[in-house]
Design a protein around this motif. Structure first.
Motif, PDB file in Angstrom:
ATOM      1  N   THR A 186       0.220  -0.975  -0.042  1.00 33.38           N
ATOM      2  CA  THR A 186      -0.124   0.354   0.248  1.00 33.38           C
ATOM      3  C   THR A 186       1.130   1.112  -0.060  1.00 33.38           C
ATOM      4  O   THR A 186       2.061   1.181   0.081  1.00 33.38           O
ATOM      5  CB  THR A 186      -1.335   0.372   1.242  1.00 33.38           C
ATOM      6  OG1 THR A 186      -0.088  -0.193   2.432  1.00 33.38           O
ATOM      7  CG2 THR A 186      -2.027  -1.405   1.043  1.00 33.38           C
ATOM      8  N   ILE A 187       0.141   1.876  -0.754  1.00 31.19           N
ATOM      9  CA  ILE A 187       0.723   3.954  -0.293  1.00 31.19           C
ATOM     10  C   ILE A 187       0.196   4.244   0.150  1.00 31.19           C
ATOM     11  O   ILE A 187      -1.210   4.822  -0.204  1.00 31.19           O
ATOM     12  CB  ILE A 187       1.902   4.172  -1.383  1.00 31.19           C
ATOM     13  CG1 ILE A 187       0.314   4.497  -3.300  1.00 31.19           C
ATOM     14  CG2 ILE A 187       2.473   2.841  -1.895  1.00 31.19           C
ATOM     15  CD1 ILE A 187       1.153   4.573  -4.548  1.00 31.19           C
ATOM     16  N   ASN A 226     -12.951   4.486   6.087  1.00 29.37           N
ATOM     17  CA  ASN A 226     -12.668   2.532   5.998  1.00 29.37           C
ATOM     18  C   ASN A 226     -10.754   2.499   5.381  1.00 29.37           C
ATOM     19  O   ASN A 226     -10.739   2.144   5.621  1.00 29.37           O
ATOM     20  CB  ASN A 226     -13.318   2.326   4.783  1.00 29.37           C
ATOM     21  CG  ASN A 226     -12.914   0.543   4.925  1.00 29.37           C
ATOM     22  OD1 ASN A 226     -12.538  -0.366   6.639  1.00 29.37           O
ATOM     23  ND2 ASN A 226     -13.503   0.078   3.743  1.00 29.37           N
ATOM     24  N   SER A 227     -10.305   3.856   4.357  1.00 33.83           N
ATOM     25  CA  SER A 227      -9.327   3.932   3.970  1.00 33.83           C
ATOM     26  C   SER A 227      -8.657   4.853   4.017  1.00 33.83           C
ATOM     27  O   SER A 227      -7.754   5.443   3.579  1.00 33.83           O
ATOM     28  CB  SER A 227      -9.197   3.104   2.504  1.00 33.83           C
ATOM     29  OG  SER A 227     -10.505   4.309   1.579  1.00 33.83           O
ATOM     30  N   ILE A 243      -5.797  12.194   3.392  1.00 39.39           N
ATOM     31  CA  ILE A 243      -4.837  11.149   2.469  1.00 39.39           C
ATOM     32  C   ILE A 243      -5.936   9.954   2.431  1.00 39.39           C
ATOM     33  O   ILE A 243      -7.029   9.346   3.145  1.00 39.39           O
ATOM     34  CB  ILE A 243      -3.950  11.332   3.242  1.00 39.39           C
ATOM     35  CG1 ILE A 243      -3.653  10.265   4.687  1.00 39.39           C
ATOM     36  CG2 ILE A 243      -2.760  12.289   3.255  1.00 39.39           C
ATOM     37  CD1 ILE A 243      -2.966  10.201   4.730  1.00 39.39           C
ATOM     38  N   VAL A 244      -5.801   8.872   1.439  1.00 37.98           N
ATOM     39  CA  VAL A 244      -6.485   7.871   1.058  1.00 37.98           C
ATOM     40  C   VAL A 244      -4.912   7.134   1.327  1.00 37.98           C
ATOM     41  O   VAL A 244      -4.347   6.691  -0.105  1.00 37.98           O
ATOM     42  CB  VAL A 244      -7.114   7.692   0.277  1.00 37.98           C
ATOM     43  CG1 VAL A 244      -8.272   6.044   0.017  1.00 37.98           C
ATOM     44  CG2 VAL A 244      -8.156   9.297   0.055  1.00 37.98           C
ATOM     45  N   GLY A 263      -4.433   0.748  -7.126  1.00 38.65           N
ATOM     46  CA  GLY A 263      -4.717   2.558  -7.093  1.00 38.65           C
ATOM     47  C   GLY A 263      -6.190   2.206  -6.463  1.00 38.65           C
ATOM     48  O   GLY A 263      -6.229   3.088  -5.752  1.00 38.65           O
ATOM     49  N   LYS A 264      -6.725   1.332  -6.032  1.00 38.60           N
ATOM     50  CA  LYS A 264      -7.617   1.028  -4.916  1.00 38.60           C
ATOM     51  C   LYS A 264      -7.666   1.068  -3.895  1.00 38.60           C
ATOM     52  O   LYS A 264      -6.849   1.089  -3.270  1.00 38.60           O
ATOM     53  CB  LYS A 264      -8.055  -0.182  -5.468  1.00 38.60           C
ATOM     54  CG  LYS A 264      -8.518  -0.611  -6.472  1.00 38.60           C
ATOM     55  CD  LYS A 264      -9.549  -1.719  -6.909  1.00 38.60           C
ATOM     56  CE  LYS A 264      -9.961  -2.005  -8.955  1.00 38.60           C
ATOM     57  NZ  LYS A 264     -10.446  -2.970  -9.567  1.00 38.60           N
ATOM     58  N   PRO A 265      -8.799   1.905  -3.199  1.00 35.44           N
ATOM     59  CA  PRO A 265      -8.354   2.150  -1.461  1.00 35.44           C
ATOM     60  C   PRO A 265      -8.346   0.753  -0.916  1.00 35.44           C
ATOM     61  O   PRO A 265      -8.755  -1.028  -1.119  1.00 35.44           O
ATOM     62  CB  PRO A 265      -9.651   3.006  -1.390  1.00 35.44           C
ATOM     63  CG  PRO A 265     -10.633   3.072  -2.119  1.00 35.44           C
ATOM     64  CD  PRO A 265     -10.191   2.719  -3.667  1.00 35.44           C
TER      65      PRO A 265
END
Length: 149
Positions: A68-69, A100-101, A124-125, A132-134
């Motif tokens: 993740t980023i 949630n994210s 920020i997500v 690139g999805k949450p």
């Protein structure tokens, strides 16, 4: 202060603990010696990264094998007082709310006279590095944010 994201200014201000210090460089000012309004976002970025490092979130995001980023979804600033070359600022950051994210971070910059010079907020997500999805926060990550807000 009339920022829409601040309901009770005194309570909001008391909620900050973490801060990062910056000095206004000459190259960050305009021809009148004022801090250029775009530079505040770089200060927010610096303080945000230091805050996330302090919470031990940056290690996993910087790991080349990490999954993740974080991405900045939105960012705003409300200017309260003028800032000039060579002033020392303290940029405060706190988690205001969690999704949630995502996490909504709030910012407060103070000068050496302890006056608020600007405030801000931004989300920020956490997303998957490959798609690139949450990606949802773990319960442990949520607790770390909320404990330090």
């Amino acid at each position: 202060m009339r920022a829409s994201y601040i309901e009770d200014a005194e309570q909001w201000e008391r909620g900050f603990e973490f801060h990062a210090d910056v000095s206004v460089r000459f190259s960050e000012t305009d021809m009148y010696g004022h801090l250029n309004n775009t530079k505040v976002f770089a200060y927010f970025e610096y303080a945000r990264i230091e805050y996330l490092k302090d919470l031990n979130h940056m290690a996993k995001w910087l790991d080349p094998k990490g999954l993740t980023i974080p991405i900045v979804a939105d960012l705003q600033c409300d200017f309260v007082k003028q800032v000039y070359f060579d002033e020392k600022l303290r940029i405060y950051v706190k988690a205001n709310s969690m999704g949630n994210s995502s996490v909504d971070l709030h910012y407060m910059a103070k000068n050496e006279r302890n006056e608020i010079v600007c405030t801000g907020r931004g989300a920020i997500v956490q997303v998957g590095r490959k798609d690139g999805k949450p990606v949802a926060w773990t319960e442990e990550e949520k607790l770390v944010f909320l404990k330090n807000s």
